[in-house]
Motif scaffolding. Structure first.
Motif: not given
Ligand code: SF4
Length: 315
Positions: A18, A20-21, A102, A104-105, A171-172, A201-202, A273
Motif C-alpha cells: 500500500c 503507507g508501506v 503512515c 492514515l495512522v 486501520t487494519t 484504511c483504503y 499490504a
Molecule cells: S495498511 Fe493502511 S494504514 Fe497501514 S500503512 Fe498501509 S495505507 Fe497505511
C-alpha cells in the motif's frame, strides 16, 4: 514426461504494498543513501520478514527500544506509529529521528487528540499489543481512552461511567467484524461520535474486498504476508468467512506444501499490504513449474494513492 495437473489460479487486485508501506520502505532506503549504514529503526518498519531481512542486509538495525541505540545515532519510527512518549524520549536523548508513520495512522492520532481536547472519552477498536494500537493509545492520557477488542468488551462497559464518547479504530481491522462492533457500541451509546471517514484504511478495505470477490470460487487461498501482520491475518480470516475452506498464511514461500496443493483445483493467491509483489512472482514461478496453471485476474478497484516523503528526504 508426466502430464501436469491443471489448476485455475485467481489473482485478485488490489494486493500487496500500500502507499503507507511504500513510503515507509522508501524512507529507510533513502536514509541509508543519505546518511549511510547503520540506520536504526524502532520496531519492524512494516510487518513482513522478507522486507525486514532485505533491509537488514543493506545495513538497517531493528531495535525494540530507543535505549538499544548507541548515542548520536539517528532513528526511524515504523509505519505503525509511536506514542508521544517515544517522541519525547528521542528529543530528550537529542536523537535525530524520521517518522515513517503512515499518514492514515497519523489521521487516527489526530482524531484521538481532537476528541480528548474536546472532553470526550475515546473508545478505540483494535488489537491489544499491536504497535499501532500502542502508538494511538499513547497520544493521550491513559484514563481517557479504552481499548475494545470484542463484543464482551463492549457489553461489559458501564454506560453511566461516561459522559461524552467518541470512537476511533485501528486501520487494519476486518471491515465486517468492525462494522458489527460499531453497531453494538452505537446501540449502547447512541450519541457516540464516529470518525468523519472510516479509520480502516483504503488498502485494508480494498484487499479484503478483492479476496471476498474470489473466495467462493477457490478451493484454497494463499495469502502472502507476515505472521505478525494484522492486515495479513485479517485477509486469511476474510477468505474463510467468505466461503473458502482452505486458507494459508504464507510468510515464507519455502514453507508452502505444494504436495497438498495437488488436491485443490482452483486456487487464490494474494498478498497483504506489507508483502512485496516479488513474493507473488516467486510463488507463480514455482506453481507454474509444478502445475498447468490458468491465471484469472480479478480487479475490484484501482489504487493511485501516494504519500509525500518527509522534507529532509525529498531534497
Ligand atoms: S495498511 Fe493502511 S494504514 Fe497501514 S500503512 Fe498501509 S495505507 Fe497505511
Amino acid at each position: 514426461m508426466n502430464k501436469k495437473i491443471e489448476k485455475i489460479l485467481y489473482l485478485p487486485n488490489p494486493r500487496g504494498f500500500c502507499a503507507g508501506v511504500e513510503r515507509a520502505i522508501n524512507i529507510v532506503e533513502l536514509s541509508l543513501e543519505k546518511y549511510g549504514p547503520p540506520i536504526y529503526v524502532r520496531h519492524e518498519i512494516v510487518h513482513n520478514p522478507w522486507v525486514v531481512n532485505d533491509l537488514e542486509e543493506k545495513g538497517v538495525i531493528f531495535v525494540d527500544e530507543l535505549d538499544d541505540i548507541p548515542d548520536g545515532q539517528r532513528v526511524i519510527f515504523s509505519a505503525h506509529g509511536v506514542s508521544s512518549e517515544v517522541k519525547k524520549e528521542a528529543s530528550t536523548k537529542k536523537m535525530d529521528f524520521t517518522d515513517a508513520t503512515c499518514p492514515l495512522v497519523l489521521k487516527v492520532h489526530f482524531e484521538a487528540k481532537r476528541h480528548f481536547d474536546n472532553g470526550f472519552h475515546i473508545f478505540l477498536i483494535g488489537h491489544k499489543g499491536h504497535p499501532e494500537v500502542d502508538g494511538t493509545m499513547g497520544q493521550i492520557p491513559k484514563n481517557s481512552i479504552t481499548l475494545l477488542e470484542n463484543e464482551n468488551d463492549i457489553n461489559s462497559l458501564d454506560k453511566d461511567k461516561y459522559d461524552k464518547v467518541a470512537l476511533i479504530t485501528q486501520t487494519t481491522l476486518s471491515v465486517d467484524d468492525t462494522a458489527k462492533l460499531i453497531k453494538l457500541l452505537k446501540k449502547k451509546f447512541p450519541d457516540i461520535i464516529e470518525p468523519p471517514r472510516e479509520d480502516i484504511c483504503y488498502a485494508t478495505t480494498n484487499r479484503q474486498m478483492a479476496v471476498k470477490s474470489i473466495a467462493n470460487k477457490c478451493d484454497a487461498i494463499y495469502v502472502i504476508g507476515g505472521e505478525n501482520s494484522s492486515n495479513s491475518i485479517r485477509l486469511v480470516e476474510v477468505a474463510k468467512k467468505s466461503g473458502c475452506r482452505n486458507n494459508f498464511l504464507v510468510s515464507d514461500i519455502n514453507s508452502v506444501d505444494w504436495k497438498e496443493m495437488e488436491k485443490f483445483r482452483s486456487i487464490g493467491l494474494t498478498a497483504s499490504a506489507s508483502a512485496p509483489e516479488i513474493l507473488i512472482n516467486e510463488f507463480l514461478k514455482i506453481i507454474n513449474k509444478k502445475f498447468k496453471v490458468e491465471i484469472r485476474k480479478n480487479t475490484i478497484a484501482n489504487e493511485n494513492i501516494t504519500f509525500k516523503l518527509p522534507k529532509e528526504l525529498r531534497e
